[in-house]
Design a protein around this motif. Structure first.
Motif, short mmCIF file in Angstrom:
data_model
loop_
_atom_site.label_atom_id
_atom_site.label_comp_id
_atom_site.label_asym_id
_atom_site.label_seq_id
_atom_site.Cartn_x
_atom_site.Cartn_y
_atom_site.Cartn_z
N TYR A 67 -17.87 12.20 -3.24
CA TYR A 67 -18.38 10.89 -2.78
C TYR A 67 -17.67 9.67 -3.90
CZ TYR A 67 -21.29 12.24 0.76
OH TYR A 67 -21.63 12.68 2.18
N ASP A 68 -17.70 10.34 -5.13
CA ASP A 68 -17.13 9.28 -6.28
C ASP A 68 -15.73 9.17 -6.74
OD1 ASP A 68 -19.85 9.02 -6.82
OD2 ASP A 68 -20.11 10.28 -8.69
N GLU A 69 -15.01 10.33 -6.32
CA GLU A 69 -13.81 10.31 -6.60
C GLU A 69 -12.57 10.42 -5.33
OE1 GLU A 69 -13.12 12.78 -10.41
OE2 GLU A 69 -15.07 12.94 -10.36
N LEU A 70 -13.04 11.48 -4.52
CA LEU A 70 -12.06 11.76 -3.51
C LEU A 70 -12.04 10.84 -2.29
CD1 LEU A 70 -9.56 13.48 -2.41
CD2 LEU A 70 -11.29 15.26 -1.71
N LYS A 71 -13.17 10.61 -1.62
CA LYS A 71 -13.18 9.90 -0.59
C LYS A 71 -13.13 8.36 -0.91
CE LYS A 71 -16.71 8.71 3.14
NZ LYS A 71 -18.03 8.74 3.40
N PRO A 72 -13.01 7.75 -2.09
CA PRO A 72 -12.46 6.36 -2.14
C PRO A 72 -10.98 6.37 -2.26
CG PRO A 72 -14.43 6.73 -3.63
CD PRO A 72 -14.01 8.34 -3.04
N VAL A 73 -10.49 7.47 -2.82
CA VAL A 73 -8.96 7.77 -2.79
C VAL A 73 -8.41 7.86 -1.27
CG1 VAL A 73 -6.88 8.89 -3.62
CG2 VAL A 73 -9.05 8.56 -5.21
N LEU A 74 -9.09 8.60 -0.59
CA LEU A 74 -8.66 8.98 0.77
C LEU A 74 -8.69 7.51 1.53
CD1 LEU A 74 -10.09 12.24 2.01
CD2 LEU A 74 -7.70 11.71 1.40
N GLY A 75 -9.68 6.70 1.35
CA GLY A 75 -9.80 5.50 1.90
C GLY A 75 -10.63 5.35 3.40
N SER A 76 -11.47 4.39 3.63
CA SER A 76 -12.05 4.16 4.77
C SER A 76 -11.33 4.35 6.10
CB SER A 76 -12.88 3.31 4.79
OG SER A 76 -12.16 1.98 4.53
N ASP A 77 -9.95 3.86 6.02
CA ASP A 77 -9.08 3.82 7.22
C ASP A 77 -8.73 5.30 7.51
OD1 ASP A 77 -7.44 3.83 4.58
OD2 ASP A 77 -5.78 3.56 5.90
N VAL A 78 -8.59 6.06 6.68
CA VAL A 78 -8.33 7.52 6.92
C VAL A 78 -9.50 8.33 7.64
CG1 VAL A 78 -7.75 9.72 6.14
CG2 VAL A 78 -6.48 7.92 5.36
N PHE A 79 -10.60 7.91 7.21
CA PHE A 79 -11.88 8.51 7.62
C PHE A 79 -12.07 7.92 9.08
CE2 PHE A 79 -16.31 8.69 8.55
CZ PHE A 79 -16.73 9.77 8.06
N ASP A 80 -12.04 6.54 9.22
CA ASP A 80 -11.99 5.98 10.64
C ASP A 80 -11.11 6.21 11.36
OD1 ASP A 80 -14.18 4.51 9.35
OD2 ASP A 80 -13.11 2.60 9.01
N ARG A 81 -9.94 6.67 11.07
CA ARG A 81 -9.08 7.34 12.28
C ARG A 81 -9.35 8.38 12.75
NH1 ARG A 81 -4.74 5.13 8.73
NH2 ARG A 81 -4.31 7.09 7.99
N MET A 82 -9.88 9.19 11.89
CA MET A 82 -10.49 10.73 12.37
C MET A 82 -11.46 10.57 13.45
SD MET A 82 -10.22 13.21 9.16
CE MET A 82 -10.98 12.13 7.63
N VAL A 83 -12.58 9.61 12.82
CA VAL A 83 -13.57 9.50 13.77
C VAL A 83 -13.25 8.77 15.25
CG1 VAL A 83 -15.75 8.04 14.02
CG2 VAL A 83 -15.26 9.32 11.91
N THR A 84 -12.40 7.86 15.21
CA THR A 84 -11.80 7.27 16.35
C THR A 84 -11.03 8.27 17.17
OG1 THR A 84 -11.53 5.25 15.27
CG2 THR A 84 -10.13 5.44 17.17
N SER A 85 -10.25 9.10 16.46
CA SER A 85 -9.47 10.17 17.37
C SER A 85 -10.50 11.03 18.12
CB SER A 85 -8.71 11.02 16.22
OG SER A 85 -7.71 10.33 15.91
N ILE A 86 -11.58 11.45 17.29
CA ILE A 86 -12.63 12.26 18.15
C ILE A 86 -13.28 11.38 19.33
CG2 ILE A 86 -14.86 13.41 17.70
CD1 ILE A 86 -13.66 13.92 14.91
N VAL A 87 -13.65 10.27 18.92
CA VAL A 87 -14.49 9.59 19.85
C VAL A 87 -13.66 9.12 21.30
CG1 VAL A 87 -15.76 7.30 20.14
CG2 VAL A 87 -16.24 8.67 17.78
N GLU A 88 -12.39 8.88 20.86
CA GLU A 88 -11.94 8.39 21.94
C GLU A 88 -11.34 9.43 23.09
OE1 GLU A 88 -7.95 7.38 20.10
OE2 GLU A 88 -8.66 5.34 20.23
N GLN A 89 -11.70 10.66 22.83
CA GLN A 89 -11.49 11.90 23.67
C GLN A 89 -12.90 11.86 24.61
OE1 GLN A 89 -9.00 13.68 24.17
NE2 GLN A 89 -8.08 12.51 22.61
#
Length: 181
Positions: free
Chosen positions: A72-94
């Motif tokens: 939560y403090d180091e890796l998630k911020p570096v990956l960025g919310s756009d990467v996380f949101d793209r993963m969620v969107t890819s799943i939800v679109e199915q």
């Protein structure tokens, strides 16, 4: 109609091993007549991030994926919310009825993804499976999060098939051999 299934291989600290478990599950479920979409987010995210972020896929960074504070403090911020949101969107679109997540060295990412999918698709059944679901590894963590409806222990083909059959027939998910909740 048969429940739609999405299987997810989430990002993890090593890019080399292909997600053979997802391939086995996909082939087994398809041969049983269920529509399946599989995502290898490990390779997808690795290829999408900036080159300097790819260092987190080296084995000497594995603890960044499995340690709650570091995630939560180091890796998630570096990956960025756009990467996380793209993963969620890819799943939800199915528009899946069931989503299965391979539990690996990134339990907090996996739980965050499952919670986001549950928020976006009311009634979706979320399942965690894989070696690291054992209660003495990350299984205990999974019980304290409301991300997963079921956790599969051991080989998952027959157990996941039973989950899908019950979803298709409206039968309860309780007492499925090879699971805990």
């Amino acid at each position: 109609s048969e429940p739609k299934v999405v299987l997810v291989n989430p990002p993890v600290w090593d890019i080399r091993p292909p997600p053979i478990n997802i391939a086995y599950l996909t082939a087994f479920l398809r041969s049983s007549g269920f529509p399946v979409k599989a995502f290898d987010f490990n390779a997808e995210v690795f290829n999408a991030v900036q080159p300097e972020v790819r260092r987190f896929w080296r084995s000497d960074f594995h603890d960044f994926w499995q340690d709650e504070r570091r995630w939560y403090d180091e890796l998630k911020p570096v990956l960025g919310s756009d990467v996380f949101d793209r993963m969620v969107t890819s799943i939800v679109e199915q528009r899946p009825d069931v989503v299965g997540f391979t539990m690996n060295y990134s339990p907090f990412l996996i739980a965050d993804l499952a919670e986001a999918v549950k928020a976006a698709i009311p009634g979706v059944v979320t399942v965690a499976g894989g070696n690291y679901c054992e209660p003495f590894i990350f299984g205990g963590l999974l019980l304290h999060r409301e991300a997963f409806d079921l956790v599969v222990l051991g080989e998952g083909e027959v157990t996941l098939l039973e989950i899908l059959v019950r979803r298709a027939t409206g039968r309860p998910m309780e007492d499925i051999e090879g699971t805990f909740v």
